[in-house]
Write an enzyme that holds these catalytic residues in place. Structure first.
Site, short mmCIF file in Angstrom:
data_model
loop_
_atom_site.label_atom_id
_atom_site.label_comp_id
_atom_site.label_asym_id
_atom_site.label_seq_id
_atom_site.Cartn_x
_atom_site.Cartn_y
_atom_site.Cartn_z
N HIS A 1 -6.78 7.28 -2.02
CA HIS A 1 -7.57 6.22 -1.39
C HIS A 1 -6.87 5.37 -0.34
O HIS A 1 -7.53 4.72 0.46
CB HIS A 1 -8.20 5.33 -2.46
CG HIS A 1 -7.32 4.20 -2.86
ND1 HIS A 1 -6.23 4.34 -3.67
CD2 HIS A 1 -7.33 2.89 -2.50
CE1 HIS A 1 -5.63 3.18 -3.81
NE2 HIS A 1 -6.27 2.28 -3.11
N HIS B 1 0.82 -1.21 0.00
CA HIS B 1 0.00 0.00 0.00
C HIS B 1 0.86 1.27 0.00
O HIS B 1 0.78 2.08 0.92
CB HIS B 1 -0.96 -0.01 1.19
CG HIS B 1 -2.03 -1.04 1.05
ND1 HIS B 1 -1.96 -2.27 1.65
CD2 HIS B 1 -3.20 -1.03 0.35
CE1 HIS B 1 -3.04 -2.98 1.35
NE2 HIS B 1 -3.81 -2.26 0.56
P1 5GP Z 1 -6.98 -1.85 -0.55
O1 5GP Z 1 -6.43 -2.39 0.72
O2 5GP Z 1 -5.92 -1.78 -1.61
O3 5GP Z 1 -7.72 -0.58 -0.45
O4 5GP Z 1 -8.11 -2.90 -0.95
C1 5GP Z 1 -7.91 -3.98 -1.73
C2 5GP Z 1 -7.78 -5.25 -0.95
O5 5GP Z 1 -8.16 -6.30 -1.79
C3 5GP Z 1 -6.35 -5.57 -0.53
O6 5GP Z 1 -6.00 -5.11 0.72
C4 5GP Z 1 -6.33 -7.07 -0.58
O7 5GP Z 1 -6.85 -7.61 0.61
C5 5GP Z 1 -7.29 -7.38 -1.68
N1 5GP Z 1 -6.57 -7.56 -2.96
C6 5GP Z 1 -6.30 -6.64 -3.89
N2 5GP Z 1 -5.66 -7.19 -4.93
C7 5GP Z 1 -5.52 -8.50 -4.65
C8 5GP Z 1 -4.95 -9.60 -5.33
O8 5GP Z 1 -4.41 -9.51 -6.44
N3 5GP Z 1 -5.01 -10.80 -4.71
C9 5GP Z 1 -5.58 -10.98 -3.50
N4 5GP Z 1 -5.57 -12.20 -2.99
N5 5GP Z 1 -6.13 -9.97 -2.83
C10 5GP Z 1 -6.11 -8.74 -3.39
MN MN Z 2 -5.88 0.23 -2.45
#
Ligand code: 5GP
Ligand code: MN
Length: 557
Positions: free
Chosen positions: A310, A270
């Site tokens: 975000h 992140h």
């Molecule tokens: P963010 O934390 O980026 O706002 O929300 C997206 C969330 O979706 C991530 O924290 C993670 O848990 C999940 N995520 C996003 N991309 C992937 C991916 O390629 N594989 C898996 N297993 N989880 C993902």
């Molecule tokens: Mn994100």
């Protein structure tokens, strides 16, 4: 017994290690650790003559003294001989003496005198400073996933990896001076150049090829450094005509982007590059779907800025952790999307400052609408609301109407959600390193959860998850169902985001199968070896001589 001799240097001193070819990995690691006089918490890095990091294991390639490896100790403890030597004193013995002194005085005087307290504070702050020098060391701790089970890493890291002032200043200078930069891109196989003339205000001169490439989901973020990424973000605001439309001064936009860069932490996933990828996907979707002809510029400005903001100040621990560990964020936001609330609050903190407020020339009403929109979009990125948002979208799809504000709001939430989890829609070479980063962050969290006795999030557990297993389920049950709904509204997206995701699913399904076969083969050959050992009991061996009930099996590799 067959042995191996490995030549290497440590601190420039030549050393050689000898070990049986079949000795356990941990023994080899310990051998190198003692050669480096490293403590149990220090990290060892072994480089081959090409400068690549190689695994310290019994399968190390034997070498000769003139082609020796180099051993380095990273993240040494503050009181390690080397660091203390470099500083000219021993921090830990100083701490001990202070503690002794403090104890004595406490007994005699009943409270810590100001002078001791002050000294203690200084030692603490000095220690903190020293520790933050190696703030990136844990990035090198990613464990080989094929290694199977192991204990939580002793190098788990809980410090927030905030950027240092020096680091920020360096990137800021680069960004502001970026006039003419040459970049090789694999895609075109040619050298691109661009120049940004921020003093001459408005126009950024970035080559037309890069500008077009930036509008596609095939864009490769790994080829651009942070200062360049800031220029690319500036290009997005420029090419969507936001500069004249919202009367944004280039200096303010640059200051805004710098603050954004500054407030993404140095964590594996992140980070600022994730912010860029999400924003770039959003930007790509806006162009691919010709959204400019369907929604007004304020909505587009909300979407792009929401993507930029975000994940601001993400510390690498998800909401479940925040809530279970009862962190400050969970307390502040009463367990309700603590992270997303925080990302959004940091965004408006940046926008509160005139010098970085890109909306400062807008009317109160416009600002109000933008604020409401950004909050809605960022809060929608909490994955625990995934089904709620997706179902809302599904229910309006059959009657979707761009003139209906509620419909537009849901679409905006879907678009940021799609962008947020869109790595697998990118070319494999771009997407796969992102998965490594994600798992690195996940594993760090689960290591910490184990050490702190908190519930361990199953999809983050290094003992349970592999690269393919984490992707096949995620693609099948989260990505495809979401992307397919968006493609129902915009059929042209099928080729741009659905095809690559299906390809990724095939790739990881294959990988999962291969991994299973390999595990089966390994188990079989281990059993065969054990049986052989039990049969010929005279042979000396390093493995347990425990009873073995398995049948000997003929097997080939
Ligand atoms: P963010 O934390 O980026 O706002 O929300 C997206 C969330 O979706 C991530 O924290 C993670 O848990 C999940 N995520 C996003 N991309 C992937 C991916 O390629 N594989 C898996 N297993 N989880 C993902
Ligand atoms: Mn994100």
């Amino acid at each position: 017994m067959e042995t191996k001799v490995i030549y290497f240097t440590v601190n420039g001193r030549p050393e050689q290690a000898e070990f049986p070819v079949d000795c356990p990995t941990q023994d080899v690691k310990d051998l190198f650790r003692s050669a480096a006089e490293a403590g149990p918490h220090d990290i060892l890095k072994l480089y081959n003559p090409k400068g690549n990091i190689i695994n310290i294991s019994p399968s190390l390639e034997p070498n000769s003294p003139n082609l020796c490896y180099k051993l380095e100790v990273v993240a040494a403890d503050c009181n390690s001989a080397e660091l203390a030597g470099a500083l000219g004193f021993d921090l830990s013995s100083m701490e001990k003496r202070l503690q002794g002194l403090e104890k004595k005085i406490l007994i005699e005087a009943g409270e810590t005198p100001a002078v001791v307290y002050e000294m203690k504070k200084q030692v603490d702050s000095f220690r903190e400073k020293l520790e933050s020098v190696e703030h990136l060391s844990w990035l090198g701790l990613f464990k080989d996933l094929s290694e199977g089970t192991h204990k939580p890493s002793p190098f788990y890291h809980k410090r927030t990896l905030r950027k240092t002032r020096e680091e920020c200043e360096h990137v800021r200078e680069k960004f502001l001076q970026m006039r003419f930069v040459k970049i090789h891109t694999k895609m075109f196989g040619i050298v691109h150049s661009y120049c940004s003339c921020h003093h001459l205000c408005s126009s950024l001169e970035v080559s037309e090829e890069v500008r077009q490439y930036l509008k596609t989901p095939t864009f490769d973020n790994w080829q651009w450094e942070d200062a360049e990424i800031m220029v690319l973000l500036q290009v997005m605001y420029t090419d969507l005509d936001f500069i004249p439309t919202f009367n944004i001064e280039p200096e303010v936009l640059q200051q805004f982007l710098f603050e954004i860069y500054r407030r993404y932490n140095n964590i594996p996933f992140h980070n600022f590059k994730h912010c860029f990828c999400v924003t770039q996907m959003m930007y790509g979707l806006i162009w691919l779907t010709d959204l400019r002809s369907k929604m007004d510029s304020i909505d587009l400005l909300i979407m792009l800025t929401s993507a930029v903001c975000h994940d601001l100040d993400h510390t690498g621990y998800n909401n479940a952790y925040q809530i279970n560990a009862r962190t400050e964020l969970a307390l502040r936001y009463n367990d309700i999307s603590p992270l997303e609330n925080h990302h959004c609050a940091v965004a408006f903190e940046i926008l509160e400052r005139t010098e970085s407020n890109i909306f400062r020339n807008l009317s109160m009403d416009q600002y109000k609408r933008i604020r409401e929109g950004i909050i809605k979009c960022i809060l929608a990125t909490d994955m625990s609301r995934h089904n709620e948002v997706l179902n809302k979208f599904k229910s309006i799809l059959p009657v979707f109407d761009f003139t209906n504000k509620d419909h537009r709001d849901v679409l905006m939430m879907i678009l940021i959600k799609v962008s947020d989890i869109s790595n697998e829609a990118r070319p494999m070479e771009v997407a796969e390193p992102w998965l490594d980063c994600l798992l690195q962050e996940f594993f760090n969290q689960s290591d910490v959860e184990k050490l702190e006795g908190l519930p361990v999030t199953p999809f983050m557990d290094r003992d349970k998850v592999t690269k393919p297993s984490s992707q096949t389920g995620f693609i099948r049950f989260v990505l495809l169902p979401l992307f397919i709904e968006l493609a129902n509204l915009f059929p042209c997206l099928e080729q741009h985001i659905i095809h690559p995701v299906r390809k990724a699913l095939d790739y990881y399904t294959e990988m999962e199968k291969a991994l299973e076969t390999e595990q089966q083969n390994r188990a079989q050959s281990e059993n065969a070896a054990k049986s052989k050992e039990a049969a010929g009991g005279r042979q000396d061996s390093q493995t347990d001589a425990g009873p073995d009930t398995s049948k000997p099996e003929s097997q080939s590799t």
